[in-house]
Design an enzyme around this catalytic site. Structure first.
Site, PDB file in Angstrom:
ATOM      1  N   LYS A  80       0.845  -1.194   0.000  1.00 42.54           N
ATOM      2  CA  LYS A  80       0.000   0.000   0.000  1.00 42.54           C
ATOM      3  C   LYS A  80       0.880   1.243   0.000  1.00 42.54           C
ATOM      4  O   LYS A  80       1.923   1.268   0.666  1.00 42.54           O
ATOM      5  CB  LYS A  80      -0.896  -0.046   1.238  1.00 42.54           C
ATOM      6  CG  LYS A  80      -1.945   1.049   1.355  1.00 42.54           C
ATOM      7  CD  LYS A  80      -2.799   0.799   2.597  1.00 42.54           C
ATOM      8  CE  LYS A  80      -3.914   1.815   2.785  1.00 42.54           C
ATOM      9  NZ  LYS A  80      -4.750   1.496   3.974  1.00 42.54           N
ATOM     10  N   SER A 155      -9.406   1.438   3.200  1.00 42.66           N
ATOM     11  CA  SER A 155      -8.593   2.252   2.322  1.00 42.66           C
ATOM     12  C   SER A 155      -7.540   1.471   1.539  1.00 42.66           C
ATOM     13  O   SER A 155      -6.896   2.014   0.645  1.00 42.66           O
ATOM     14  CB  SER A 155      -7.884   3.343   3.160  1.00 42.66           C
ATOM     15  OG  SER A 155      -7.019   2.763   4.133  1.00 42.66           O
ATOM     16  N   SER A 179      -9.885  -1.019   7.059  1.00 49.48           N
ATOM     17  CA  SER A 179      -9.272  -0.820   5.752  1.00 49.48           C
ATOM     18  C   SER A 179      -8.535  -2.007   5.166  1.00 49.48           C
ATOM     19  O   SER A 179      -8.128  -1.970   4.008  1.00 49.48           O
ATOM     20  CB  SER A 179      -8.324   0.377   5.815  1.00 49.48           C
ATOM     21  OG  SER A 179      -9.039   1.565   6.014  1.00 49.48           O
TER      22      SER A 179
END
Length: 441
Positions: A80, A155, A179
């Protein structure tokens, strides 16, 4: 990744160990897949081919010499875009951080690299990690594997999409309110949120340091266990954890309200299969959860705005408006409000552990809704706000209560089963998760 695209990280690692898979060939196949996939620009913020090739070449030499560092040595994964990568931009999905290039790797990335994992690149995400939907008009909105017009969940949106679309063998995300677990559920994957503090946060762009946690998204529970170990966490033996006799509590709180039809049906079916496998399913209430949920706005928004206020207000027009206004919600709370909320939460955490002490794990639907369409979310502000709050409703329980959580697929598209155990019991959670995974397969 050709024939390797659908295989688990553990399967690829075993293939490397047995000499059937060359780490260099595997990485080249992954990089080629990233370059050639139509949706790749919506998934990867940037690939890291030079780093990946160097790491794969080193893994090949270790495999040939018989000195591999672990089962995942040579396996390519994604990260990420809030994990610092030395000499490579880390922008956390925000134009506010455009051109931010750290000098060294995040601790967990450095640990994984030392274990031999190959870094394919950085994946798109919700801006500054402050949304459970994955919609990001500022950079890119990753697609859901079951509907490319729908959001993938956030996310860690690109993280999940990279695995689901066969562009990585595993992915590393972060989780402050859901997330990791939401995008894992919506993309039919396994997602592990570790307990706060189990993995070091140094070199990770923060959102709410009091609640930020790290963890992997992958195809199997085994992969998540191996990736947790590679990041520097506990690496449990998953064998020997039968479901028969396990006592599970279905959390009868707001978590069970307003489930969309397919979600409720899939959850009930999953419970039925677990029961047939010998688990005892009991429904119960945890009043502490109902009292804790209203504290979310005070705790999350206030801390997030405190961390990011100066950066945001210096150039507010660079942000996606929905995320910017969610941050600004933290302006409503003073220090006394925050301290009072945190003090109460600590008491409620102790109450929750007493309320659930007689159970091996607590079960609930990972997310009460299916992934909504990106276009409607972007066009309708009220719809965006309502969907975002509902998306994170169930997973946020684990963040508030300080629990590790594991989302496993139910077999129904974009519906996950969330398993929660007490703090710092990742080994127990993963063993139970492996047994649940087998029963639901």
């Amino acid at each position: 990744m050709s024939d390797w695209a659908g295989k688990s990280a553990a399967e690829l690692g075993r293939g490397i160990g047995e000499g059937r898979i060359d780490p260099v060939d595997l990485t080249e196949a992954a990089l080629s897949a990233i370059d050639g996939h139509d949706l790749s620009p919506r998934i990867y913020a940037r690939a890291t081919p030079d780093r990946a090739r160097a790491e794969a070449a080193a893994a090949r030499k270790r495999a040939q010499a018989g000195v591999r560092r672990g089962l995942l040595d040579g396996v390519p994964i994604s990260w990420k875009d809030l994990y610092d990568t030395a000499g490579i931009a880390t922008e956390a999905g925000s134009r506010l951080l455009k051109g931010r290039v750290p000098a060294q790797d995040a601790d967990v990335l450095a640990h994984a690299s030392a274990e031999g994992l190959v870094c394919l690149g950085k994946t798109h995400m919700s801006e500054l990690a402050f949304s459970g939907l994955g919609l990001n008009p500022s950079t890119a909105t990753p697609p859901c594997v079951n509907d490319s017009a729908a959001v993938s969940g956030g996310s860690s949106s690109g993280a999940a999409a990279s695995v689901a679309f066969g562009l990585a063998a595993g992915a590393i995300g972060s989780d402050t309110g859901g997330s990791i677990r939401v995008p894992a559920a919506w993309n039919d994957l396994v997602g592990l949120k570790a307990t706060h503090g189990v993995l070091p946060m140094r070199g990770v762009v923060p959102l709410c340091p009091s609640f930020d946690t790290l963890g992997p998204i992958a195809r199997t529970v085994e992969d998540c266990a191996l990736l947790l170990g590679a990041m520097g966490g506990p690496a449990p033996d998953l064998a020997g954890e039968p479901l028969a006799g396990k006592r599970f509590m279905v959390l009868e709180t707001a978590a069970m309200e307003g489930l969309e039809g397919p979600v409720g049906a899939a959850f009930d079916d999953a419970l039925d299969r677990l029961s047939r496998a010998g688990a005892r399913i009991e429904r119960g209430e945890a009043p502490s959860v109902e009292r804790a949920m209203p504290l979310s706005a005070t705790l999350f928004a206030a801390e997030a705005y405190g961390i990011w206020r100066d950066v945001i207000e210096a150039k507010p027009d660079l942000m996606f408006a929905q995320v910017r206004e969610r941050f600004r919600g933290g302006r409503e709370f003073g220090a006394a409000d925050y301290v009072a909320a945190r003090t109460l939460l600590d008491k409620l955490r102790a109450e929750y552990l007493r309320e659930t002490a007689g159970y091996d794990a607590v079960l609930l639907p990972t997310c009460p809704i299916l992934p909504p369409e990106a276009a409607r979310l972007e066009a309708d502000s009220d719809y965006y706000v309502a969907r975002n709050l509902l998306t994170l409703r169930n997973t946020r329980i684990g963040n508030l209560m300080g629990l590790p959580g594991l989302s496993v697929p139910t077999g129904a598209p974009s519906v996950g089963l969330l398993i929660q155990t007490p703090p710092r019991t990742e080994a127990r959670l993963l063993r139970i998760g492996r047994a649940v995974e087998s029963a639901l397969a």
